[in-house]
Design a protein around this motif. Structure first.
Motif: not given
Length: 179
Positions: A137-145
């Motif tokens: 899952l990628i967050g809106k900030d482009g980081q892997v959550k």
């Protein structure tokens, strides 16, 4: 791509093998899944489609699922990109993007997958993808959550995805950098 710092820094190939910059998904929550058509987990396509429709209904412009077919696990994705597309649509009514076939492990692994694995190692810190239908899952900030194993059913992810969607877009500093 050693200089990549977010999901949006990568380019992949779409189903027709044309370059697809992931920057087009900026400020969206994205579920990335390595898929296969002849796997015991293949019925997860139905769950992914259900998840896609349910979340997109509530957040039509803020969520994406990207399927990455991979033939590295038991030769369970032997078809061409065209055959894979047909299989997914005919058997599971898939409407989310299924991209070009890739490798997720080894010397020919997609740079995107190398980055995903380094950002969110699996159980016991192991980086390699263990089987088809692992999910990131990628967050809106482009980081892997989050990272989930193949055994995790797509339908069980909806609440986590909705929570990530509720977080909003990352704030921008005056110099253009994210806070």
């Amino acid at each position: 791509m050693a200089s990549a710092t977010t999901f949006y820094d990568f380019k992949v190939l779409d189903k027709t093998e044309k370059e697809l910059p992931l920057s087009q998904f900026e400020n969206k929550v994205v579920l990335v899944v390595n898929t296969a058509s002849k796997c015991g987990f293949t019925p997860q396509y139905a769950g992914l489609e259900k998840l896609w429709k349910s979340v997109s209904e509530k957040h039509p412009d803020d969520f994406a699922i990207l399927g990455f077919p991979c033939n590295q696990f038991g030769g369970q994705e032997p078809g061409s990109n065209e055959e894979i597309q047909g299989f997914c649509q005919l058997n599971y009514g898939v409407t989310f993007p299924i991209l070009a076939k890739i490798d997720v492990n080894g010397g020919n692994a997609s740079p995107l997958y190398e980055w995903l694995k380094s950002e969110k190692p699996g159980l016991l810190g192991l980086k390699r993808i263990k089987w088809n239908f692992e999910k990131f899952l990628i967050g809106k900030d482009g980081q892997v959550k989050e990272r989930w194993a193949s055994t995790t059913k797509p339908e069980s992810l909806e609440q986590t995805i909705l929570q990530e969607l509720a977080k909003g877009a990352p704030a921008k500093k005056s110099d253009g950098a994210e806070e």
